[in-house]
Design a protein around this motif. Structure first.
Motif, PDB file in Angstrom:
ATOM      1  N   GLN A  49       0.836  -1.201   0.000  1.00  0.00           N
ATOM      2  CA  GLN A  49       0.000   0.000   0.000  1.00  0.00           C
ATOM      3  C   GLN A  49       0.872   1.252   0.000  1.00  0.00           C
ATOM      4  O   GLN A  49       0.558   2.226  -0.661  1.00  0.00           O
ATOM      5  N   ILE A  50       1.969   1.213   0.759  1.00  0.00           N
ATOM      6  CA  ILE A  50       2.861   2.378   0.853  1.00  0.00           C
ATOM      7  C   ILE A  50       4.098   2.203  -0.005  1.00  0.00           C
ATOM      8  O   ILE A  50       4.814   3.154  -0.264  1.00  0.00           O
ATOM      9  N   GLY A  51       4.348   0.977  -0.421  1.00  0.00           N
ATOM     10  CA  GLY A  51       5.541   0.690  -1.210  1.00  0.00           C
ATOM     11  C   GLY A  51       5.687  -0.802  -1.406  1.00  0.00           C
ATOM     12  O   GLY A  51       4.765  -1.581  -1.118  1.00  0.00           O
ATOM     13  N   ALA A  52       6.846  -1.196  -1.872  1.00  0.00           N
ATOM     14  CA  ALA A  52       7.138  -2.606  -2.123  1.00  0.00           C
ATOM     15  C   ALA A  52       8.579  -2.877  -1.727  1.00  0.00           C
ATOM     16  O   ALA A  52       9.429  -1.982  -1.812  1.00  0.00           O
ATOM     17  N   GLN A  53       8.820  -4.092  -1.296  1.00  0.00           N
ATOM     18  CA  GLN A  53      10.179  -4.449  -0.898  1.00  0.00           C
ATOM     19  C   GLN A  53      10.549  -5.772  -1.539  1.00  0.00           C
ATOM     20  O   GLN A  53       9.736  -6.692  -1.626  1.00  0.00           O
ATOM     21  N   PHE A  54      11.799  -5.858  -1.966  1.00  0.00           N
ATOM     22  CA  PHE A  54      12.302  -7.037  -2.651  1.00  0.00           C
ATOM     23  C   PHE A  54      13.579  -7.498  -1.966  1.00  0.00           C
ATOM     24  O   PHE A  54      14.313  -6.686  -1.399  1.00  0.00           O
ATOM     25  N   VAL A  55      13.835  -8.784  -2.038  1.00  0.00           N
ATOM     26  CA  VAL A  55      15.052  -9.334  -1.459  1.00  0.00           C
ATOM     27  C   VAL A  55      15.845 -10.068  -2.532  1.00  0.00           C
ATOM     28  O   VAL A  55      15.283 -10.595  -3.490  1.00  0.00           O
ATOM     29  N   LEU A  62      19.263 -14.568   2.524  1.00  0.00           N
ATOM     30  CA  LEU A  62      19.091 -13.194   2.043  1.00  0.00           C
ATOM     31  C   LEU A  62      20.427 -12.484   2.042  1.00  0.00           C
ATOM     32  O   LEU A  62      21.148 -12.476   3.047  1.00  0.00           O
ATOM     33  N   ILE A  63      20.754 -11.872   0.895  1.00  0.00           N
ATOM     34  CA  ILE A  63      22.036 -11.168   0.767  1.00  0.00           C
ATOM     35  C   ILE A  63      21.849  -9.697   0.424  1.00  0.00           C
ATOM     36  O   ILE A  63      22.826  -8.954   0.342  1.00  0.00           O
ATOM     37  N   GLY A  64      20.598  -9.269   0.213  1.00  0.00           N
ATOM     38  CA  GLY A  64      20.354  -7.875  -0.112  1.00  0.00           C
ATOM     39  C   GLY A  64      18.871  -7.580  -0.162  1.00  0.00           C
ATOM     40  O   GLY A  64      18.040  -8.491  -0.116  1.00  0.00           O
ATOM     41  N   PHE A  65      18.555  -6.288  -0.243  1.00  0.00           N
ATOM     42  CA  PHE A  65      17.155  -5.870  -0.347  1.00  0.00           C
ATOM     43  C   PHE A  65      17.072  -4.515  -1.025  1.00  0.00           C
ATOM     44  O   PHE A  65      18.050  -3.761  -1.087  1.00  0.00           O
ATOM     45  N   ALA A  66      15.898  -4.222  -1.522  1.00  0.00           N
ATOM     46  CA  ALA A  66      15.603  -2.910  -2.098  1.00  0.00           C
ATOM     47  C   ALA A  66      14.183  -2.541  -1.675  1.00  0.00           C
ATOM     48  O   ALA A  66      13.311  -3.412  -1.575  1.00  0.00           O
ATOM     49  N   THR A  67      13.983  -1.258  -1.423  1.00  0.00           N
ATOM     50  CA  THR A  67      12.674  -0.768  -0.985  1.00  0.00           C
ATOM     51  C   THR A  67      12.220   0.358  -1.898  1.00  0.00           C
ATOM     52  O   THR A  67      12.974   1.304  -2.135  1.00  0.00           O
ATOM     53  N   LEU A  68      11.003   0.236  -2.397  1.00  0.00           N
ATOM     54  CA  LEU A  68      10.361   1.298  -3.168  1.00  0.00           C
ATOM     55  C   LEU A  68       9.221   1.879  -2.337  1.00  0.00           C
ATOM     56  O   LEU A  68       8.454   1.120  -1.742  1.00  0.00           O
ATOM     57  N   PHE A  69       9.099   3.183  -2.315  1.00  0.00           N
ATOM     58  CA  PHE A  69       7.937   3.830  -1.713  1.00  0.00           C
ATOM     59  C   PHE A  69       7.165   4.524  -2.821  1.00  0.00           C
ATOM     60  O   PHE A  69       7.748   4.979  -3.807  1.00  0.00           O
ATOM     61  N   PHE A  70       5.855   4.607  -2.654  1.00  0.00           N
ATOM     62  CA  PHE A  70       4.990   5.223  -3.652  1.00  0.00           C
ATOM     63  C   PHE A  70       4.687   6.662  -3.265  1.00  0.00           C
ATOM     64  O   PHE A  70       4.461   6.978  -2.108  1.00  0.00           O
ATOM     65  N   THR A  71       4.678   7.505  -4.273  1.00  0.00           N
ATOM     66  CA  THR A  71       4.227   8.886  -4.117  1.00  0.00           C
ATOM     67  C   THR A  71       3.703   9.332  -5.475  1.00  0.00           C
ATOM     68  O   THR A  71       3.556   8.523  -6.388  1.00  0.00           O
ATOM     69  N   THR A  81       7.703   5.940  -8.157  1.00  0.00           N
ATOM     70  CA  THR A  81       8.336   5.184  -7.081  1.00  0.00           C
ATOM     71  C   THR A  81       9.617   5.888  -6.671  1.00  0.00           C
ATOM     72  O   THR A  81      10.300   6.503  -7.500  1.00  0.00           O
ATOM     73  N   ILE A  82       9.907   5.778  -5.395  1.00  0.00           N
ATOM     74  CA  ILE A  82      11.170   6.282  -4.868  1.00  0.00           C
ATOM     75  C   ILE A  82      11.909   5.083  -4.300  1.00  0.00           C
ATOM     76  O   ILE A  82      11.412   4.416  -3.379  1.00  0.00           O
ATOM     77  N   MET A  83      13.061   4.793  -4.877  1.00  0.00           N
ATOM     78  CA  MET A  83      13.873   3.693  -4.369  1.00  0.00           C
ATOM     79  C   MET A  83      14.612   4.233  -3.145  1.00  0.00           C
ATOM     80  O   MET A  83      15.604   4.946  -3.269  1.00  0.00           O
ATOM     81  N   ASN A  84      14.092   3.903  -1.986  1.00  0.00           N
ATOM     82  CA  ASN A  84      14.640   4.424  -0.741  1.00  0.00           C
ATOM     83  C   ASN A  84      15.891   3.655  -0.309  1.00  0.00           C
ATOM     84  O   ASN A  84      16.768   4.216   0.327  1.00  0.00           O
ATOM     85  N   ASP A  85      15.947   2.380  -0.665  1.00  0.00           N
ATOM     86  CA  ASP A  85      17.078   1.543  -0.258  1.00  0.00           C
ATOM     87  C   ASP A  85      17.461   0.584  -1.377  1.00  0.00           C
ATOM     88  O   ASP A  85      16.589   0.049  -2.066  1.00  0.00           O
TER      89      ASP A  85
END
Length: 149
Positions: A49-55, A62-71, A81-85
């Protein structure tokens, strides 16, 4: 075995919390917001709802992750999308995992009809800047500001 990128799942909570600790405290030397706060964030992202996260996963770990937030972009009148991480453990940096996580975020942004994906990185993180430019990203024309409340 190859590196697999997938959406975060509820059974990733503990290993992802540990990975995020390594990112927040170990990589960026920031104070840890606490396991409870991080796990609440992860759970909120599971519902997309607020974003998406991938591993990024290799051999079941797990060796990494990325986080997208929606605006939204007023200029485009569309969702963005804002790739926060984007974080990969040191043993896997400068390799396939970073590029795959980035590409997955880019693909997710496109497939969900968002106008674009944007992100920031620390001025001192020259290695990440080189990676982004190698992957076709261009520096933006905007100056980033922040203020604490």
């Amino acid at each position: 075995m190859t590196i697999h990128i997938r959406e975060t799942q509820s059974n990733d909570l503990k290993p992802l919390t540990a990975l995020m600790y390594e990112y927040v405290v170990g990589f960026y030397n920031n104070p840890w917001p606490g396991d409870q706060a991080i796990q609440l964030l992860i759970n909120n992202l599971l519902h997309q709802q607020i974003g998406a996260q991938f591993v990024a996963e290799k051999d079941g770990k797990l060796i990494g992750f990325a986080t997208l937030f929606f605006t939204y972009s007023t200029m485009k009148a569309e969702r963005v999308t804002i790739m926060n991480d984007l974080f990969v453990t040191e043993a896997f940096r400068e390799g396939e995992a970073e590029a795959k996580l980035f590409a997955h975020c880019q693909q997710y942004t496109h497939e969900h009809g968002c106008a674009y994906m944007s992100w920031i990185t620390a001025v001192t993180n020259e290695r990440a800047q080189q990676l982004f430019e190698k992957l076709g990203a261009k520096r933006g024309d905007w100056v980033n500001y922040s203020i604490t409340s």
